[in-house]
Design a protein around this motif. Structure first.
Motif, mmCIF file in Angstrom:
data_model
loop_
_atom_site.group_PDB
_atom_site.id
_atom_site.type_symbol
_atom_site.label_atom_id
_atom_site.label_comp_id
_atom_site.label_asym_id
_atom_site.label_seq_id
_atom_site.Cartn_x
_atom_site.Cartn_y
_atom_site.Cartn_z
ATOM 1 N N ALA A 54 74.745 21.440 -30.963
ATOM 2 C CA ALA A 54 73.190 22.268 -31.228
ATOM 3 C C ALA A 54 71.972 22.003 -29.568
ATOM 4 O O ALA A 54 71.571 22.140 -28.686
ATOM 5 C CB ALA A 54 72.200 23.102 -32.335
ATOM 6 N N PHE A 55 72.071 20.364 -30.307
ATOM 7 C CA PHE A 55 70.922 19.131 -29.259
ATOM 8 C C PHE A 55 71.573 19.434 -27.709
ATOM 9 O O PHE A 55 71.187 19.305 -26.892
ATOM 10 C CB PHE A 55 70.968 17.878 -29.628
ATOM 11 C CG PHE A 55 70.184 17.240 -29.046
ATOM 12 C CD1 PHE A 55 69.112 17.381 -29.281
ATOM 13 C CD2 PHE A 55 70.302 15.867 -28.243
ATOM 14 C CE1 PHE A 55 67.867 16.181 -28.495
ATOM 15 C CE2 PHE A 55 69.703 15.147 -27.987
ATOM 16 C CZ PHE A 55 68.079 15.438 -27.882
ATOM 17 N N CYS A 56 73.322 18.686 -27.225
ATOM 18 C CA CYS A 56 73.714 18.736 -26.240
ATOM 19 C C CYS A 56 73.116 20.049 -25.817
ATOM 20 O O CYS A 56 72.982 20.257 -24.650
ATOM 21 C CB CYS A 56 75.212 18.327 -25.988
ATOM 22 S SG CYS A 56 75.294 16.984 -26.753
ATOM 23 N N HIS A 57 73.389 21.787 -25.927
ATOM 24 C CA HIS A 57 73.894 22.585 -25.862
ATOM 25 C C HIS A 57 71.995 23.232 -25.352
ATOM 26 O O HIS A 57 71.639 23.850 -24.242
ATOM 27 C CB HIS A 57 73.689 23.873 -26.457
ATOM 28 C CG HIS A 57 73.759 25.604 -26.114
ATOM 29 N ND1 HIS A 57 74.469 25.419 -25.586
ATOM 30 C CD2 HIS A 57 72.446 25.943 -26.279
ATOM 31 C CE1 HIS A 57 74.453 27.369 -24.907
ATOM 32 N NE2 HIS A 57 72.664 26.986 -25.466
ATOM 33 N N SER A 58 71.114 22.425 -25.970
ATOM 34 C CA SER A 58 69.620 22.946 -25.433
ATOM 35 C C SER A 58 69.879 21.416 -24.000
ATOM 36 O O SER A 58 68.352 22.478 -23.519
ATOM 37 C CB SER A 58 68.809 21.984 -26.802
ATOM 38 O OG SER A 58 68.781 20.842 -26.773
ATOM 39 N N GLU A 272 60.500 16.709 -31.835
ATOM 40 C CA GLU A 272 60.189 17.369 -31.895
ATOM 41 C C GLU A 272 60.562 18.608 -31.287
ATOM 42 O O GLU A 272 61.124 19.862 -31.408
ATOM 43 C CB GLU A 272 59.192 17.312 -30.765
ATOM 44 C CG GLU A 272 57.224 16.332 -31.077
ATOM 45 C CD GLU A 272 57.040 16.813 -32.248
ATOM 46 O OE1 GLU A 272 56.488 18.611 -32.361
ATOM 47 O OE2 GLU A 272 56.718 16.229 -33.394
ATOM 48 N N LEU A 273 62.397 18.292 -30.186
ATOM 49 C CA LEU A 273 62.660 19.128 -29.828
ATOM 50 C C LEU A 273 63.823 19.608 -31.148
ATOM 51 O O LEU A 273 64.427 20.681 -31.200
ATOM 52 C CB LEU A 273 63.989 18.408 -29.094
ATOM 53 C CG LEU A 273 65.117 19.534 -28.009
ATOM 54 C CD1 LEU A 273 64.553 20.321 -27.490
ATOM 55 C CD2 LEU A 273 65.778 18.354 -26.844
ATOM 56 N N GLU A 274 64.760 18.515 -31.520
ATOM 57 C CA GLU A 274 64.856 19.012 -33.017
ATOM 58 C C GLU A 274 65.072 20.064 -34.392
ATOM 59 O O GLU A 274 65.271 21.249 -34.520
ATOM 60 C CB GLU A 274 65.349 17.929 -33.732
ATOM 61 C CG GLU A 274 66.820 16.713 -32.733
ATOM 62 C CD GLU A 274 67.601 16.298 -33.428
ATOM 63 O OE1 GLU A 274 66.452 15.207 -34.455
ATOM 64 O OE2 GLU A 274 68.742 16.420 -33.841
ATOM 65 N N LYS A 275 63.299 19.954 -34.343
ATOM 66 C CA LYS A 275 62.577 21.281 -35.108
ATOM 67 C C LYS A 275 62.603 22.547 -34.516
ATOM 68 O O LYS A 275 62.940 23.528 -35.167
ATOM 69 C CB LYS A 275 61.186 20.783 -34.850
ATOM 70 C CG LYS A 275 60.816 19.490 -35.928
ATOM 71 C CD LYS A 275 59.218 18.814 -35.559
ATOM 72 C CE LYS A 275 58.493 17.513 -36.299
ATOM 73 N NZ LYS A 275 57.312 17.599 -36.922
ATOM 74 N N GLU A 276 62.874 22.633 -32.993
ATOM 75 C CA GLU A 276 63.196 23.778 -32.157
ATOM 76 C C GLU A 276 63.983 24.814 -32.711
ATOM 77 O O GLU A 276 64.396 25.489 -32.135
ATOM 78 C CB GLU A 276 62.713 23.869 -31.217
ATOM 79 C CG GLU A 276 61.235 23.039 -30.492
ATOM 80 C CD GLU A 276 60.932 22.574 -29.303
ATOM 81 O OE1 GLU A 276 61.272 23.295 -28.333
ATOM 82 O OE2 GLU A 276 59.743 22.111 -29.316
#
Length: 277
Positions: A54-58, A272-276
């Motif tokens: 999910a992180f890489c996709h973002s 912060e990004l992971e919270k989204e």
């Protein structure tokens, strides 16, 4: 759109948080560049892999995960700082698909602060890899390592390597690696790096450490060696990869140097990004 850059990371679950920091820094400082991230591991949980996906996709990165059997490395020297996964990069040519002809290996304890394109486009010719040396003002460590490992070439840092996988598939053999581990295990200080230098350093192309593998502990060394040219302004304009070698790491409370705040700013943004997600 530029040619896709293949990145390789080999790590365990304990280094997933720094990996995300490294990936965010790569994303920010390589705009409009496509990346494919290869993660080679032995026992990272499915839940953690899903979160990383999910992180890489973002970030717009493609993630390819390869789980390997690490039993071949049962006899290899490891400690908490140097887990079994560090050896997987030595066999990248065998592990990665055959249509991948080169890959940029990066340790997870790095920040990328300028584009990687020039390194990726470096012509390797018949060289197995391109890597930097970490030499001091008086270059004491390199002669010691040369004597310790009986080398007739420079001692390369394995934290940043552009790997020629075509050459790796010809030259890198598990039988040779296994022989070195069995015979010299008690001499290996930085185990996989020592093995890499002992067996394959003669096939390496040297790249400037100040640009591609800047030891974040050694600002004073680079500044003095360059006759005051390589100040922070020069680093931010010219260095592409900051490498947080040794201990403490920049995510540890004891870490406090010129680059700590920069690292922590990326770390906070990851949170912060992971919270989204």
């Amino acid at each position: 759109m530029n040619q896709k850059i293949d990145l390789l990371f080999t790590l365990d679950e304990g280094y997933l948080a720094p990996l995300k920091v490294a990936l965010l820094s790569i994303h920010d400082n390589n705009p409009r560049q496509d990346f494919r991230v290869w993660l080679v591991h032995e026992r990272i949980s499915e839940e953690s892999i899903t979160t990383l996906q999910a992180f890489c996709h973002s970030l717009g990165f493609e993630l390819q995960v390869i789980k390997v059997d690490g039993s071949n490395w049962a006899s290899a020297p490891t400690v908490a700082r140097y887990p079994k996964e560090m050896y997987f990069r030595l066999l990248a040519g065998e592990i990665l698909p055959e249509d991948i002809t080169k890959v940029l290996y990066l340790d997870p304890d790095i920040l990328v602060i300028n584009p990687l394109t020039d390194l990726w486009n470096l012509e390797l010719d018949q060289h197995l890899l391109a890597a930097a040396t970490h030499t001091g003002l008086l270059d004491v460590s390199t002669p010691i390592n040369k004597v310790r490992l009986d080398l007739d070439h420079e001692y390369y840092n394995s934290g940043v390597m552009l790997l020629n996988l075509t050459q790796a598939r010809e030259k890198v053999q598990w039988a040779d690696i296994s022989r070195v581990i069995e015979k010299y295990a008690h001499f290996l200080v930085l185990p996989d790096q020592d093995i890499l230098n002992y067996l394959y350093g003669k096939y390496a192309l040297t790249i400037p450490e100040e640009r591609w593998n800047y030891d974040a502990r050694m600002y004073a060394k680079y500044f003095t060696r360059s006759l005051s040219k390589h100040d922070l302004h020069w680093v931010m304009a010219n260095t592409s990869i900051l490498h947080f070698c040794g201990k403490p790491k920049p995510w540890d409370k004891k870490h406090d140097n010129r680059f700590t705040a920069l690292y922590l700013s990326y770390q906070n943004r990851v949170v912060e990004l992971e919270k989204e997600l």
